[in-house]
Design an enzyme around this catalytic site. Structure first.
Site, PDB file in Angstrom:
ATOM      1  N   HIS A 236       5.165  -1.822  -9.620  1.00 32.05           N
ATOM      2  CA  HIS A 236       4.044  -0.904  -9.407  1.00 32.05           C
ATOM      3  C   HIS A 236       3.196  -0.846 -10.673  1.00 32.05           C
ATOM      4  O   HIS A 236       2.429  -1.759 -10.947  1.00 32.05           O
ATOM      5  CB  HIS A 236       4.579   0.468  -8.998  1.00 32.05           C
ATOM      6  CG  HIS A 236       3.538   1.404  -8.454  1.00 32.05           C
ATOM      7  ND1 HIS A 236       2.334   0.980  -7.961  1.00 32.05           N
ATOM      8  CD2 HIS A 236       3.528   2.758  -8.331  1.00 32.05           C
ATOM      9  CE1 HIS A 236       1.630   2.031  -7.541  1.00 32.05           C
ATOM     10  NE2 HIS A 236       2.319   3.117  -7.774  1.00 32.05           N
ATOM     11  N   HIS A 283      -0.701  -8.724  -2.024  1.00 34.40           N
ATOM     12  CA  HIS A 283      -0.927  -7.291  -1.871  1.00 34.40           C
ATOM     13  C   HIS A 283      -0.194  -6.809  -0.633  1.00 34.40           C
ATOM     14  O   HIS A 283      -0.099  -7.530   0.363  1.00 34.40           O
ATOM     15  CB  HIS A 283      -2.428  -6.995  -1.756  1.00 34.40           C
ATOM     16  CG  HIS A 283      -2.776  -5.552  -1.935  1.00 34.40           C
ATOM     17  ND1 HIS A 283      -2.631  -4.635  -0.918  1.00 34.40           N
ATOM     18  CD2 HIS A 283      -3.243  -4.867  -3.007  1.00 34.40           C
ATOM     19  CE1 HIS A 283      -3.020  -3.441  -1.362  1.00 34.40           C
ATOM     20  NE2 HIS A 283      -3.388  -3.562  -2.623  1.00 34.40           N
ATOM     21  N   ASP A 338      -4.266  -5.998 -10.582  1.00 27.03           N
ATOM     22  CA  ASP A 338      -3.477  -6.227 -11.790  1.00 27.03           C
ATOM     23  C   ASP A 338      -3.710  -7.608 -12.391  1.00 27.03           C
ATOM     24  O   ASP A 338      -3.405  -7.833 -13.568  1.00 27.03           O
ATOM     25  CB  ASP A 338      -1.980  -6.066 -11.478  1.00 27.03           C
ATOM     26  CG  ASP A 338      -1.646  -4.677 -10.991  1.00 27.03           C
ATOM     27  OD1 ASP A 338      -2.070  -3.711 -11.657  1.00 27.03           O
ATOM     28  OD2 ASP A 338      -0.976  -4.548  -9.952  1.00 27.03           O
ATOM     29  N   ARG A 364      -4.590   7.524 -11.713  1.00 30.32           N
ATOM     30  CA  ARG A 364      -4.016   7.833 -10.402  1.00 30.32           C
ATOM     31  C   ARG A 364      -3.888   9.341 -10.178  1.00 30.32           C
ATOM     32  O   ARG A 364      -3.823   9.801  -9.028  1.00 30.32           O
ATOM     33  CB  ARG A 364      -2.664   7.137 -10.273  1.00 30.32           C
ATOM     34  CG  ARG A 364      -2.011   7.179  -8.896  1.00 30.32           C
ATOM     35  CD  ARG A 364      -2.891   6.686  -7.777  1.00 30.32           C
ATOM     36  NE  ARG A 364      -3.363   5.319  -7.925  1.00 30.32           N
ATOM     37  CZ  ARG A 364      -2.706   4.242  -7.502  1.00 30.32           C
ATOM     38  NH1 ARG A 364      -1.541   4.377  -6.913  1.00 30.32           N
ATOM     39  NH2 ARG A 364      -3.229   3.047  -7.641  1.00 30.32           N
ATOM     40  N   ARG A 384      10.661  14.758   5.539  1.00 30.18           N
ATOM     41  CA  ARG A 384      12.087  14.477   5.750  1.00 30.18           C
ATOM     42  C   ARG A 384      12.236  13.485   6.908  1.00 30.18           C
ATOM     43  O   ARG A 384      12.571  13.858   8.030  1.00 30.18           O
ATOM     44  CB  ARG A 384      12.810  15.784   6.058  1.00 30.18           C
ATOM     45  CG  ARG A 384      14.314  15.923   5.820  1.00 30.18           C
ATOM     46  CD  ARG A 384      15.101  14.697   5.949  1.00 30.18           C
ATOM     47  NE  ARG A 384      16.540  14.923   5.887  1.00 30.18           N
ATOM     48  CZ  ARG A 384      17.403  14.071   6.393  1.00 30.18           C
ATOM     49  NH1 ARG A 384      16.978  12.973   6.991  1.00 30.18           N
ATOM     50  NH2 ARG A 384      18.690  14.315   6.293  1.00 30.18           N
TER      51      ARG A 384
END
Length: 403
Positions: A236, A283, A338, A364, A384
């Site tokens: 990441h 990606h 990146d 971010r 959840r």
């Protein structure tokens, strides 16, 4: 003054929240039981890739259109429409945050009066790490807004202090000295960097982490701290460092010379076969060149067209996709954001690669905290999802019956 023209972000947001609460309530009443697509076993085992199971309002990745849209606006549209410093080309990140929170393109007055005042009042009040600058408050949405604004205001100082601790022997920050500012072009690059890294839909690790932790009614400081831990992973936020290390090694392998694509291809192929993957290419969602890459490429052509590392990046852009397609190594052989960012930062003297993730985190924060404000305002529940064992899953799909 009408809320939509007010220069006070709180007033604009308060008006929008009440309308959005009613709109979503009506939508759930009519369509809450509607199925969305189908979920396959591959999706379950593949990290929930492609499953539509998360509401995240601030931005959407469109794989077919090859766009990242923030409330409908692509990156080039944001560059064109958002307020800028007079005489400069890149938009102000404060304007992007207004857009992310409200869905509206702000006026110059709204940005300068509401957000810049907030930064000016609060940014230099703290130089502590994120997890330690949090203030205990109630769990209600108005305090999430307040905490989010405080955190965004403090992050530049936190980031500066981290840099000083790591690379300048812990020098202190006492006053703002504009004479020490970076040159104007690097400042433009930082504005661009903040814009293209600010938000990336809700399913990526850092954004999803902030959404998940925030769903437990954790405050923005804790939610963002958790997201930063996810951002620090090599798949990441560390990705641009991995790319830069690889590019530097490739550049050295070539003897420091940048050749044309015919001469570079054998060297690249050897590296490709050795690594099995090409850092910066591919990606999770997009199926063409990442628009963040394209924006940086345009910046480089304008400001550093003769830089050897940029030349290498651009030559690879001409070669890598076809090589990967022929070798069958990637469904998406196109570069992502990146593939370019580390080279630009290095060109302007920011060679401390371990710091790049801090810059990524500051960027971010704009998207994650904008979404957190809305998640709390709309009362989104504790996240959840249901998990299953392999045996249970096999029984569910009838695999056990077939032996």
């Amino acid at each position: 003054m009408n809320a939509t023209t007010s220069t006070n972000l709180r007033d604009v947001l308060s008006n929008l929240i009440s309308k959005e609460q009613s709109r979503i309530k009506n939508f759930k009443t009519q369509y809450g039981k509607t199925n969305i697509g189908s979920i396959s076993v591959d999706m379950i085992y593949g990290g929930m890739r492609g499953m539509k199971g998360l509401v995240y309002e601030t931005s959407v990745l469109d794989a077919d259109e090859v766009r990242i849209r923030s409330h409908g606006y692509s990156i080039p549209e944001c560059q064109q429409l958002l307020p800028k410093v007079p005489g400069r080309a890149e938009p102000l990140p404060e304007g992007l945050f207004w857009l992310l929170v409200t869905g509206q393109v702000p006026t110059e007055e709204q940005v300068s009066v509401s957000l810049v005042m907030h930064y000016g009042e609060r940014v230099w009040h703290s130089s502590l790490a994120i997890a330690f600058v949090r203030i205990e408050k109630c769990f209600f949405s108005q305090f999430v807004y307040e905490d989010s604004m405080d955190l965004i205001a403090k992050l530049p100082c936190v980031a500066a202090k981290i840099y000083l601790n790591l690379y300048r022997e812990g020098s202190s920050i006492s006053t703002i000295d504009s004479s020490l500012d970076c040159d104007a072009t690097f400042t433009e690059l930082m504005r661009l960097y903040l814009i293209i890294h600010s938000d990336h839909e809700g399913g990526n690790v850092s954004a999803h982490t902030s959404h998940l932790v925030g769903s437990a009614l954790s405050d923005p400081y804790l939610s963002f701290s958790a997201a930063m831990n996810g951002l620090a992973g090599p798949l990441h936020g560390l990705a641009n460092q991995e790319v830069l290390v690889w590019l530097t090694a490739l550049h050295k392998e070539m003897g420091g010379e940048v050749s044309d694509e015919k001469e570079i291809q054998p060297t690249f192929l050897a590296f490709c076969l050795y690594l099995q993957v090409v850092p910066g290419y591919g990606h999770a969602v997009l199926r063409k060149t990442d628009p963040g890459y394209t924006c940086q490429q345009e910046f480089a052509f304008k400001h550093l067209p003769d830089d050897p590392m940029f030349k290498l990046v651009h030559q690879l852009y001409k070669i890598v996709p076809n090589v990967l397609l022929k070798q069958g190594k990637a469904k998406n052989p196109w570069p992502n954001v990146d593939a370019h960012s580390g080279v630009l930062l290095q060109y302007y003297g920011m060679t401390e690669m371990n710091y790049y993730t801090v810059l990524f985190g500051v960027s971010r924060a704009l998207g994650m905290l904008a979404q957190l404000i809305w998640s709390r305002a709309l009362g989104f529940p504790l996240e959840r999802p249901k998990s299953m064992s392999t045996n249970g899953l096999m029984t569910l799909v009838g695999a056990n019956k077939s032996g």
